[in-house]
Write a protein that holds these residues in place. Structure first.
Motif, PDB file in Angstrom:
ATOM      1  N   ARG A   1       6.035 -72.460 -18.760  1.00 40.47           N
ATOM      2  CA  ARG A   1       4.942 -72.287 -19.736  1.00 40.47           C
ATOM      3  C   ARG A   1       4.996 -73.391 -20.806  1.00 40.47           C
ATOM      4  O   ARG A   1       5.165 -73.144 -21.996  1.00 40.47           O
ATOM      5  CB  ARG A   1       5.009 -70.887 -20.351  1.00 40.47           C
ATOM      6  N   ILE A   2       4.862 -74.599 -20.318  1.00 43.49           N
ATOM      7  CA  ILE A   2       5.026 -75.793 -21.138  1.00 43.49           C
ATOM      8  C   ILE A   2       3.893 -75.973 -22.144  1.00 43.49           C
ATOM      9  O   ILE A   2       2.836 -75.366 -22.019  1.00 43.49           O
ATOM     10  CB  ILE A   2       5.114 -77.053 -20.248  1.00 43.49           C
ATOM     11  N   ASP A   3       4.130 -76.841 -23.106  1.00 47.12           N
ATOM     12  CA  ASP A   3       3.119 -77.240 -24.089  1.00 47.12           C
ATOM     13  C   ASP A   3       2.256 -78.318 -23.447  1.00 47.12           C
ATOM     14  O   ASP A   3       2.699 -79.456 -23.264  1.00 47.12           O
ATOM     15  CB  ASP A   3       3.819 -77.770 -25.342  1.00 47.12           C
ATOM     16  N   GLU A   4       1.033 -77.978 -23.079  1.00 53.96           N
ATOM     17  CA  GLU A   4       0.152 -78.893 -22.344  1.00 53.96           C
ATOM     18  C   GLU A   4      -0.083 -80.210 -23.080  1.00 53.96           C
ATOM     19  O   GLU A   4      -0.307 -81.242 -22.460  1.00 53.96           O
ATOM     20  CB  GLU A   4      -1.189 -78.217 -22.060  1.00 53.96           C
ATOM     21  N   SER A   5      -0.033 -80.188 -24.398  1.00 56.39           N
ATOM     22  CA  SER A   5      -0.308 -81.403 -25.171  1.00 56.39           C
ATOM     23  C   SER A   5       0.761 -82.466 -24.989  1.00 56.39           C
ATOM     24  O   SER A   5       0.544 -83.637 -25.318  1.00 56.39           O
ATOM     25  CB  SER A   5      -0.448 -81.065 -26.661  1.00 56.39           C
ATOM     26  N   ARG A   6       1.927 -82.094 -24.461  1.00 54.93           N
ATOM     27  CA  ARG A   6       3.010 -83.056 -24.256  1.00 54.93           C
ATOM     28  C   ARG A   6       2.902 -83.776 -22.909  1.00 54.93           C
ATOM     29  O   ARG A   6       3.666 -84.702 -22.656  1.00 54.93           O
ATOM     30  CB  ARG A   6       4.364 -82.355 -24.335  1.00 54.93           C
TER      31      ARG A   6
END
Length: 213
Positions: A120-125
């Protein structure tokens, strides 16, 4: 403020070394200053943390940019094994970023699903770096990979366009090569640990019917 002579030795050891608090935090808990804490430590022969230890502590305390799932379903366990094998073969193991490169859209999609569903990663990265040939439609390829990865074009970096080549001597890459990057040192360390766990899982497996597994 609490006088330096009255500072509790064992409590300072507990707070500074075991809990990893800064001298300022220790002083705040004890009702004194960081300067008084350091003077007391010098008097008692207690070493200060090194620059490397301080950086490691800051790194350890840095919040995660991802939220790993704790319990995996059978299907998610298969996805985890698949994602780790893909990264073991095609991922970058050094540096500070999770980086995966491939020209097969399906492999890229599976790896991204691995990151998105299980961590559930931070998409902005996420960033996409495209490698392609000079006679290919670069904008068309960027649009293709944006749709394939569900990563907006604003997160694509400047592509590498190879112009000095002989196409007949190079394996064709219809869609170019997509390089996926996720900026997080902790996630990279975690994936490397999982790779090692999977590798160790197969150590010592015996030969069965003349075939080594």
């Amino acid at each position: 403020y609490l006088a330096m002579a009255n500072l509790p030795l064992e409590q300072i050891k507990e707070l500074y070394y075991k809990e990893g608090l800064t001298a300022q935090q220790v002083g705040s808990k004890l009702g004194t200053t960081s300067s008084a804490v350091f003077k007391f430590m010098r008097k008692e022969g207690l070493p200060r943390r090194s620059f490397q230890q301080i950086n490691k502590k800051r790194f350890d305390q840095k919040p995660l940019s991802f939220n790993p799932k704790k319990r995996l379903t059978d299907k998610e366990q298969i996805l985890q094994a698949t994602g780790i094998m893909l990264y073991w073969g095609e991922g970058t193991k050094e540096g500070h970023n999770v980086e995966f490169s491939n020209s097969d859209p399906r492999m890229v999609q599976i790896f991204l699903r691995f990151l998105r569903d299980l961590y559930r990663i931070d998409e902005s990265r996420l960033r996409v770096y495209l490698y392609c040939y000079g006679d290919q439609n670069v904008e068309g390829l960027k649009s293709y990979w944006s749709k394939t990865t569900n990563i907006p074009l604003s997160q694509f970096t400047k592509p590498y366009i190879r112009k000095d080549y002989y196409r007949k001597n190079i394996r064709e890459m219809q869609y170019g090569l997509a390089h996926i990057r996720y900026s997080d040192t902790k996630l990279l360390a975690h994936l490397k640990d999982l790779i090692e766990q999977y590798a160790q899982l197969w150590v010592g497996i015996q030969t069965v019917n003349g075939v080594t597994l």
